[in-house]
Design a protein around this motif. Structure first.
Motif, PDB file in Angstrom:
ATOM      1  N   PHE A  45      -8.055  -7.136  -0.521  1.00 28.60           N
ATOM      2  CA  PHE A  45      -7.202  -6.597   0.543  1.00 28.60           C
ATOM      3  C   PHE A  45      -7.977  -5.507   1.263  1.00 28.60           C
ATOM      4  O   PHE A  45      -7.804  -4.305   1.002  1.00 28.60           O
ATOM      5  CB  PHE A  45      -5.903  -6.052  -0.052  1.00 28.60           C
ATOM      6  N   ASP A  97       0.826  -1.212   0.000  1.00 26.56           N
ATOM      7  CA  ASP A  97       0.000   0.000   0.000  1.00 26.56           C
ATOM      8  C   ASP A  97       0.859   1.260   0.000  1.00 26.56           C
ATOM      9  O   ASP A  97       2.102   1.203  -0.035  1.00 26.56           O
ATOM     10  CB  ASP A  97      -0.977  -0.025   1.179  1.00 26.56           C
ATOM     11  N   VAL A 116      -5.903  -2.603   3.989  1.00 22.65           N
ATOM     12  CA  VAL A 116      -4.743  -1.831   3.533  1.00 22.65           C
ATOM     13  C   VAL A 116      -4.922  -0.355   3.887  1.00 22.65           C
ATOM     14  O   VAL A 116      -5.974   0.079   4.349  1.00 22.65           O
ATOM     15  CB  VAL A 116      -4.546  -1.992   2.018  1.00 22.65           C
ATOM     16  N   HIS A 153       1.029  -6.804   2.028  1.00 23.17           N
ATOM     17  CA  HIS A 153      -0.037  -7.723   2.412  1.00 23.17           C
ATOM     18  C   HIS A 153      -0.047  -8.864   1.397  1.00 23.17           C
ATOM     19  O   HIS A 153      -0.096  -8.621   0.188  1.00 23.17           O
ATOM     20  CB  HIS A 153      -1.404  -7.025   2.408  1.00 23.17           C
ATOM     21  N   THR A 155       0.898   2.406  -5.636  1.00 25.28           N
ATOM     22  CA  THR A 155       0.963   1.122  -4.952  1.00 25.28           C
ATOM     23  C   THR A 155       1.271   0.020  -5.961  1.00 25.28           C
ATOM     24  O   THR A 155       1.069   0.183  -7.173  1.00 25.28           O
ATOM     25  CB  THR A 155      -0.364   0.820  -4.229  1.00 25.28           C
TER      26      THR A 155
END
Length: 518
Positions: free
Chosen positions: A318, A291, A321, A297, A418
């Protein structure tokens, strides 16, 4: 009034236990089972039922109101099932009693006039009663000898196999109904998608199943305790992509002891209280999303095959995040989800978007990022294989950037800087865990049904009579049903008793004559 009621009940019972009613009920049961084969069922696939109701809002609820998505637990299916069971019991018990009496009863006395029987031989030379009995007993006839003065009569009977087979057939059908009902009450089953690795081991509890169904008399505490972990999966394919073998190495932990097993298609793993069967196979891409705060993650998301070449689609989400480390707050509207298609082998024309081979020869992962509200906090059940379409339709979840294609190890960058990295794939298998205590009953009933049918078709009941006097002997024969070869059998019996004599031609009589003799 009481007499009238008893008469009505007796007629109703007589009608219910007739063979015609049993056949009608069997036909109705087959017709009633058709919706269970055509429509999705809650005890097998509740997600498909929910999707069907969403796709058919007009008449889907009406079908649901009449139990068309729970056919085998519906009142009308149970009523037909119970009536058929009652009809068979009421029909078979009297027949069994009558057949048992007929088997233990001695063959009847010989009729007065053999010439009126369907087969007869008159004016034969006299033969000793002992030789006649010897011939008949060698041919497995039940015999009885009756003597009156100088006249000796021998009655012989054979062919109870036909009625015995008929009864075995119908009692086997009854056992099938009992076995299915017993398995439905005390059995259970569930399906689970199992990803390779220690972190994805499955333990036998209801919460760990993707889909499950328990019998009416089964609770969660009745499930056997064991865990299954897939250590390795291997598959082989023909050149056209057709699978040859699927083989999974699994570790089973049961009663505190671990053991290694090999799980293959059509070769279930038999545990105490359950059987584990291998159903299918696919791939689970492993993604790492980083992120805007630099926190990574990882997620392994199982993608579902949509063709024989294992072209698979699925999602990776996700929701946790973009947590600001300084404030401890998270932007809930900046959740990230990826909808993707995985190709184990990239085709020569990538625009086809279909794998060229099911094995991972040249894998590619095509991803489309979505940003917004994933809908996990909405309170409604969500599928782990698709994004929530309601959030997309409401524009609370929108595409984020252009689609990207990644090879294992590649990294893609989203418009906000990201990144998402395709780390590779894990293998997954789908397993079915099932316990059906009615299975041995059904298996035994099916075997008995075939044996009973064979006996019913091959058995021929018939009677043979001999009357011996000081001046000669006569014989007569009576088939109890359709038996085209009885004349030849009767002639061979008479020839065996009197080998030096010429057997007269057979005498055929009308049906009325035969009924009079019987």
């Amino acid at each position: 009034m009481t007499r009238w009621l008893v008469s009505v009940c007796r007629r109703a019972w007589r009608q219910l236990t007739s063979m015609r009613t049993a056949l009608v009920l069997l036909f109705l049961l087959a017709v009633a089972a058709i919706p269970g084969s055509v429509l999705p069922q809650r005890n097998v696939s509740p997600e498909q039922v929910r999707q069907y109701l969403r796709d058919n809002p007009d008449w889907g609820p009406t079908l649901d109101r009449f139990f068309f998505f729970d056919v085998y637990a519906s009142p009308w299916f149970s009523a037909i099932y119970l009536l058929l069971f009652t009809s068979l019991v009421g029909c078979l018990v009297p027949r069994f009693r009558a057949h048992f009496v007929a088997m233990v009863r001695k063959p009847p006395p010989a009729p007065a006039r053999f010439a009126r029987l369907p087969a007869s031989a008159l004016d034969l030379p006299a033969a000793p009663a002992s030789s006649v009995l010897s011939v008949l007993r060698r041919r497995r006839f039940r015999t009885v000898v009756r003597t009156s003065g100088d006249v000796t009569e021998i009655s012989a009977e054979k062919g109870y196999l036909k009625e015995t087979g008929n009864l075995v057939f119908h009692f086997a059908l009854l056992s099938l109904l009992i076995g299915v009902a017993y398995g439905s009450w005390f059995g259970w089953h569930g399906n689970r998608l199992l990803i390779q690795g220690q972190d994805f081991a499955f333990c036998n509890t209801l919460l760990n199943y993707d889909e499950h169904a328990l019998g009416a008399q089964v609770g969660e505490g009745d499930l056997p305790r064991f865990c299954v972990r897939m250590d390795k999966f291997a598959a082989t394919y023909l050149d056209n992509g057709q699978p040859v073998t699927y083989k999974a190495d699994v570790t089973v932990t049961e009663r505190g002891r671990s053991s290694k097993h090999v799980l293959q298609v059509n070769d279930p793993l038999r545990l105490s209280g359950a059987n584990v069967s291998l159903l299918g196979h696919g791939y689970a891409p492993r993604l790492r999303y980083t992120d805007k705060y630099g926190k990574s993650h990882e997620q392994v998301a199982a993608f579902l095959p949509k063709d024989g070449m294992l072209t698979s689609d699925g999602v990776a989400t996700f929701p946790d995040v973009n947590l600001n480390p300084s404030t401890g707050t998270r932007d809930e509207k900046a959740q990230i989800g990826f909808s993707g298609v995985y190709l184990p082998t990239l085709p020569s024309d990538p625009s086809v978007a279909s794998s060229a081979f099911p094995a991972e020869n040249d894998p590619r992962l095509m991803l489309q990022a979505y940003r917004g509200v994933l809908g996990f906090d909405a309170g409604a059940p969500l599928s782990v294989y698709t994004l929530d379409q309601r959030q997309i339709d409401a524009k609370r979840l929108s595409p984020f950037g252009d689609p990207i294609m990644l090879k294992p190890g590649d990294k893609g960058t989203l418009p906000d800087g990201t990144t998402v990295e395709f780390l590779g794939t894990e293998q997954w298998i789908s397993i079915s865990i099932r316990h059906d205590p009615g299975q041995p009953i059904v298996l035994g009933g099916a075997a008995a049904l075939l044996l009973g049918l064979l006996g019913s078709l091959t058995g021929k009941r018939r009677r043979v009579f001999f009357r011996i006097t000081p001046t000669g002997m006569s014989a007569g024969g009576l088939p109890r049903g359709d038996y085209p070869g009885f004349a030849e059998e009767f002639a061979s019996i008479v020839a065996a008793v009197t080998p030096a004599a010429t057997v007269p031609d057979q005498v055929a009589q009308t049906d009325a004559d035969v009924k009079e003799v019987v």
